[in-house]
Enzyme design. Structure first.
Site, PDB file in Angstrom:
ATOM      1  CD  GLU A 136      17.013  22.470  21.973  1.00  0.00           C
ATOM      2  OE1 GLU A 136      17.671  21.425  21.868  1.00  0.00           O
ATOM      3  OE2 GLU A 136      17.473  23.491  22.529  1.00  0.00           O
TER       4      GLU A 136
ATOM      5  CG  ASP B 144      23.391  22.955  19.609  1.00  0.00           C
ATOM      6  OD1 ASP B 144      23.331  23.569  20.690  1.00  0.00           O
ATOM      7  OD2 ASP B 144      22.403  22.773  18.885  1.00  0.00           O
TER       8      ASP B 144
END
Length: 857
Positions: A543, A343
């Site tokens: 997020e 990621d």
């Protein structure tokens, strides 16, 4: 919180049996496996804190035999590759930081486009713009100059609720709503549509499905998880993979209109302490296995081609460097034959690593680094580690083999440039009637009816309907984060040319039945109506910018205190609540005759009207809560099996039209201390500083608290003033310079994530009659660091305006963002003047451009 043993049959081999039977039933063999796993859970509970993984106690998945023709082809390709070319294959760069020429030069394996990295000036693009960029990257990658075998790139993107970075594409409900629908057949159709629309823009790969099992709803990515219940996540894992890739072993697999899928984030991204994004999962190995791995146990047998490692950690060990999980469990025990991608610079979280240098992640089992802006330096350091032996050639070859296997399976070696492929550029596919119908069905099935006093719903469409709230006429708000941009929000309805607002869906239904609609966003017009529909809720986020300290719903954009006023004369009030998680909204529920949890429904707002007015007698509320609904605002983990599990509405709750939906008045005591109910990242609101911040003024060496107004020192005075409510703002009057106002905290606050996430210091201000030419706005570190930085701001005369300053402006000047003790410092160096200041807070950088001073919106 101490957890009791879960009563869900989700251990080892029994998971697949349970899914087949549709309940916690299993064969004798599966039950025996379950008994073994439960015994092992007891063992691992006692050793969880040492961070030791026991792969032999995890389910074993026997993979299908590898295709010998594919493996022979890989052997032939690898025999022609140089070490430099192999290293290039294990690097993925962001399209905002790499050119096609650089893809050719470094022979990179992949390009991604992050949430704000579309080609062109916007965070999203139209079909033609995407295809032009896709062609450029693809053709650069297959240029044979200098290599024996040119290997095509694969282009990835986050299409997590439709292809929401493509103008005109369908935006589906976020996963939280799809979890409420509990319809695996519908899920497969949704992702089939998503794959088709990705093919229109030339993309090869989507970073979906998200298989998180969120256990703390304060997490900013809760809405990306289908449910807190691993059974629901597991029931969807395989069907999403089938929708995106097709079914293995059939001609449909990776055929035209399909894309590579990526199960994410491995592992326990939804299990971190306090729901902190990129945080630490301090849980037992049994919980790691039985709850958080559930979705992978169905996605991997379904043939998912890639798995993304999690930003999070387990007992302090970053997942990007956890060899026991990435290799021992995922590759060896689960038999995963594809490749593991990282990621966004997640490898840099490993102790001793940086974003540009991290052999440990690769040696742990990561096959492709996601190195959006660090790719060039990472390429060189990785190449050096291979040459020195720190990374063995065997490990490099294994990673390259896995990447080539996925590329060959995807058919990328056989296809033409993206713009010449089937479906490419066909705008008629975007939001085709079939696609929109599936999205509208998804909206209907995602809605959960929590209250329906005296069967207020369904409504008569022939009435006069007053529609209030800021969410009714705002597709961006109804769609949430990851919509046209990373954080979502702030996009006009015109940017969704194939979408329909909730308001327009209501208007279409009501006017067709001879009724009328009055739209009054603020609810202040005094209009007379037969019923009120209020559409409101959370503003978009993505997020960590959505991480919360609590679950108190703080009205954003619409004053929900007006609900009681609107219904005071007996007019029924129906609330449509938009949110990315369950929230404590007792005052709003009490003020509503009917209350619908609509989650984040996306671009087909008409699906809301379908249910409020029951336009088809076969329609009913079938949505059931995918998460437990909190009984207080504290936000502590709330999951079945927890000690003292006491939700307001339990997991699986939901009314239908025929139920008695009358609800007694709820307590409006949130459980929070005074001042704790402000949104996270808010420093000053409603005329008060938000703990731990305290307001003060200074003049020379003297200072005084500004928590109570008025207050003055030599050369400066601060009064209360009004912006949107009585005395909700500060009126700063300077008689001389070198004085100012500041918000300080006794304990330093870490804002490094916020700076890395492109957040901005935002506030409203206006100049009064005697305006200063310029003021300085800054932030500062702890006294020990003696660091402070500021930027000049010119305050505009007249109306209140919003001002924003990128946190990176201060970081670039040397401010230690990990130890902020002064969140806002307002200084006048010379002369006098008067300004108003209000609503000091952090906000997402919606235009992705750095602003350092003199930027009013």
């Amino acid at each position: 919180m101490t957890r009791l043993t879960r009563t869900r049959c989700l251990t080892t081999a029994s998971l697949l049996s349970m899914l087949a039977l549709g309940a916690c039933q299993a064969s004798d063999e599966a039950r025996a496996a379950q008994d073994t796993a439960e015994t092992s859970a007891t063992i691992t509970d006692t050793v969880a804190a040492d961070g030791v993984i026991h792969p032999e106690l995890w389910p074993e998945i026997i993979p299908p035999p590898l295709d010998p023709e594919v493996e022979a082809r890989i052997d032939a390709i690898m025999a022609t590759m140089t070490i430099e070319q192999k290293v290039g294959q294990v690097i993925q760069a962001d399209s905002g930081s790499v050119t096609p020429d650089e893809v050719r030069e470094y022979r990179l394996g992949s390009v991604l486009s992050g949430g704000n990295s579309a080609p062109g000036p916007l965070p999203y693009a139209d079909t033609e713009t995407w295809l032009e960029a896709a062609d450029a990257y693809f053709n650069a990658s297959i240029d044979p100059d200098g290599v024996e075998t040119a290997i095509p790139i694969i282009w990835g993107i986050d299409a997590v609720h439709g292809h929401a970075n493509l103008r005109g594409a369908v935006v589906f409900p976020h996963n939280i709503g799809l979890g409420a629908a509990r319809n695996p057949d519908l899920i497969e159709e949704i992702y089939r549509v998503t794959a088709r629309e990705l093919s229109v823009s030339g993309h090869d790969w989507t970073f979906a499905p998200t298989l998180a099992v969120p256990q703390d709803d304060r997490w900013g990515r809760t809405y990306e998880g289908f449910s807190e219940d691993p059974a629901i996540v597991a029931a969807y894992g395989d069907r999403i993979v089938f929708g995106l890739q097709g079914r293995p072993g059939t001609d449909d697999f990776m055929s035209a209109g399909h894309v590579i899928s990526s199960a994410k984030h491995f592992l326990a991204d939804g299990g971190t302490a306090n729901g902190r994004d990129q945080g630490d999962a301090q849980i037992s190995e049994a919980e790691l296995r039985d709850i958080h791995a559930a979705g992978y146990l169905t996605a991997i047998p379904a043939g998912v081609q890639t798995v993304m490692a999690s930003f999070s950690s387990w007992w302090g060990q970053p997942m990007h460097g956890n060899e026991a999980l990435l290799t021992g469990v995922l590759k060896d025990r689960f038999g995963f034959q594809g490749f593991i991608v990282g990621d966004w610079n997640g490898h840099g979280l490993i102790l001793g690593c940086t974003s540009t240098d991290c052999p440990d992640a690769f040696n742990a089992g990561l096959d492709m680094y996601m190195a959006p802006d660090s790719w060039r330096e990472l390429y060189h350091s990785t190449l050096a580690h291979v040459r020195s032996g720190v990374i063995s050639e065997e490990r490099l070859d294994d990673a390259v083999r896995r990447i080539l296997r996925v590329k060959i399976n995807s058919g990328i070696f056989e296809v033409q440039q993206p713009s010449d492929r089937p479906l490419a550029g066909n705008a008629d596919i975007l939001a085709a009637p079939e696609h929109r119908a599936i999205a509208r069905q998804a909206v209907r099935e995602s809605l959960v009816l929590l209250k329906n006093d005296s069967q207020t719903l369904p409504l008569d469409p022939g009435l006069t309907v007053l529609v209030v709230g800021d969410g009714a006429d705002d597709i961006a708000k109804a769609s949430g984060g990851w919509t046209l941009s990373w954080q979502g929000g702030g996009h006009a309805n015109s940017e969704f040319p194939n979408g329909q607002t909730i308001l327009d869906g209501i208007r279409e239904t009501v006017e067709a039945a001879g009724g009328s609609v009055i739209h009054d966003p603020d609810g202040t017009s005094g209009a007379i109506a037969d019923v009120v529909i209020a559409v409101y809720g959370e503003n978009p986020y993505a997020e960590f910018q959505g991480d919360r300290e609590h679950l108190d719903f703080v009205p954003a954009g619409f004053d929900t205190a007006r609900l009681a006023e609107l219904g005071a004369d007996g007019t029924p009030v129906v609330s449509v609540f938009l949110s990315g998680r369950p929230m404590w909204a007792n005052p709003e529920i009490n003020a509503s005759d009917a209350f619908v949890a609509a989650w984040l429904p996306g671009s087909e707002g008409g699906g809301i009207a379908d249910m409020l007015f029951r336009i088809d007698p076969d329609f009913d509320f079938t949505g059931r809560l995918p998460y437990s609904w909190p009984g207080d605002a504290l936000g502590e983990p709330l999951n079945p099996g927890d000690r003292d599990y006491a939700p307001l509405f339990p997991l699986g709750y939901g009314l239908d039209f025929g139920d008695d939906g009358t609800l007694a008045a709820l307590s409006e005591v949130s459980g929070l201390a005074d001042g704790d109910s402000a949104p996270d990242g808010t420093y000053y609101t409603r005329g008060q500083a938000v703990a731990p911040w305290q307001a003060s003024i200074w003049s020379g060496r003297d200072s005084a608290s500004a928590d109570s107004l008025p207050v003055d020192l030599v050369g400066i005075q601060v009064l209360a003033t009004d912006r949107t409510a009585q005395e909700d703002s500060l009126h700063v009057i300077w008689q001389s310079g070198m004085t100012g106002l500041r918000l300080d905290s006794a304990e330093p606050v870490d804002l490094e994530r916020q700076a890395n996430g492109a957040m901005e210091l935002a506030f409203h201000a206006r100049a009064f009659g005697n305006a200063p030419e310029q003021v300085e706005v800054g932030i500062g570190c702890t006294a020990d660091d003696e660091c402070e930085a500021s930027v000049p701001i010119t305050i505009i005369q007249g109306n209140w305006s919003e001002y924003r300053i990128s946190l990176n402006c201060f970081a670039d000047e040397g401010v230690n963002m990990q130890a902020i003790s002064s969140a806002f410092i307002l200084t006048l160096h010379d002369g006098g003047g008067e300004i108003g200041v209000s609503e000091i807070r952090l906000e997402s950088d919606t235009d992705a451009l750095r602003t350092c001073g003199d930027a009013a919106n």
